[in-house]
Design an enzyme around this catalytic site. Structure first.
Site, PDB file in Angstrom:
ATOM      1  CE  LYS A  38      -0.576   1.995   3.517  1.00  0.00           C
ATOM      2  NZ  LYS A  38       0.093   3.186   4.182  1.00  0.00           N
TER       3      LYS A  38
ATOM      4  CG  ASP B 271      -3.656   1.669   6.507  1.00  0.00           C
ATOM      5  OD1 ASP B 271      -4.422   2.643   6.516  1.00  0.00           O
ATOM      6  OD2 ASP B 271      -2.413   1.773   6.540  1.00  0.00           O
TER       7      ASP B 271
END
Length: 270
Positions: free
Chosen positions: A10, A130
């Protein structure tokens, strides 16, 4: 049957910190993006849940059985155990959402082997801010603590990307504490490319105050012909975006010669 899933790295193409909430978390606005490379999870059915860690950064996981993969396994009801092998290719405490990406990949494996419960989104959010974004690993705008996801026009799919880390772990907590608490405004409107170019990472200066080497990484990346470079998340990994894979690969080779101790990974934005 063995299933394999990539835990896609990410990166935050923009990360705006707005305010500290009453619950102690910070209100964020971010543009999540994912690289088609990362950790790899392999799994098969077993009598009981288990986890084996291998790969370059396996030794950096202090307690493999307390990490997000095992917590994700425990959060998902199943009739059968799952044996997981985690190939840890991403550095730890690096701003790449490594643990969250691993948990997201685990959710996808459970979905393939069994199914996910109806409240899987809430279960993912409880594991970390996340994790919901990493579960689908699709470009999105994140608000709140990062769990409130909105679609965005992804005009950056296939963009060559280079990730670079000075091999220094930077825990998130101290970076947020070092943030100057100034609200510089929300994300701009537009496509992913427009937001990335007009956005910023509000944690960059705080992270550099803790890990000055980040500034050196950004300085080197700025000279590699990229059209954008920035720190991801709370650091210390930085990324650079290129018009062509050839440009990216030449930059990667230059860094291998110039800074052989730095970690790097190449890929394409999803």
């Amino acid at each position: 049957m063995t299933f394999a899933e990539t835990a896609y790295a990410k990166i935050n193409l923009a990360l705006h910190v707005r305010r500290r909430r009453e619950d102690g978390y910070h209100e964020l606005e971010t543009l999540f993006a994912f690289v088609d490379n990362g950790d790899v999870l392999s799994a098969h059915g077993a009598e009981r849940d288990s986890l084996e860690t291998v790969g370059e950064f396996a030794a950096n996981i202090d307690n493999p059985f307390g990490n997000l993969v095992m917590r994700a396994l425990a959060a998902l009801p199943r009739e059968q155990g799952i044996a997981i092998t985690l190939e840890k290719n991403l550095p730890v405490a690096a701003g790449l959402g490594g643990g969250s990406a691993d948990a997201g990949a685990l959710f996808r494996i459970v979905e393939a082997l069994h199914s996910l419960p109806d409240d899987w989104e809430a279960r993912a959010a409880r594991l970390g801010a996340d994790v919901p974004a990493c579960l689908r690993s699709e470009m999105a705008i994140g608000r709140g603590t990062g769990t409130d996801l909105e679609p965005v026009k992804n005009d950056l799919a296939g963009t060559p990307v280079l990730l670079v880390n000075p091999r220094i772990g930077v825990p998130t907590g101290p970076v947020f504490k070092a943030w100057d608490s100034e609200d510089r405004g929300g994300l701009p409107d537009g496509t992913a490319r427009q937001i990335a170019l007009a956005g910023r990472n509000d944690l960059r200066d705080a992270a550099i105050s803790i890990c000055p080497q980040i500034a050196g990484v950004l300085s080197v990346l700025s000279e590699t012909g990229c059209w954008m470079h920035e720190m991801s998340g709370s650091g210390a990994t930085c990324f650079a975006l290129y018009d062509s894979a050839d440009q990216r690969d030449k930059a990667a080779e230059m860094l291998r010669v110039q800074e052989p101790d730095w970690w790097q990974m190449v890929g394409l934005l999803r």
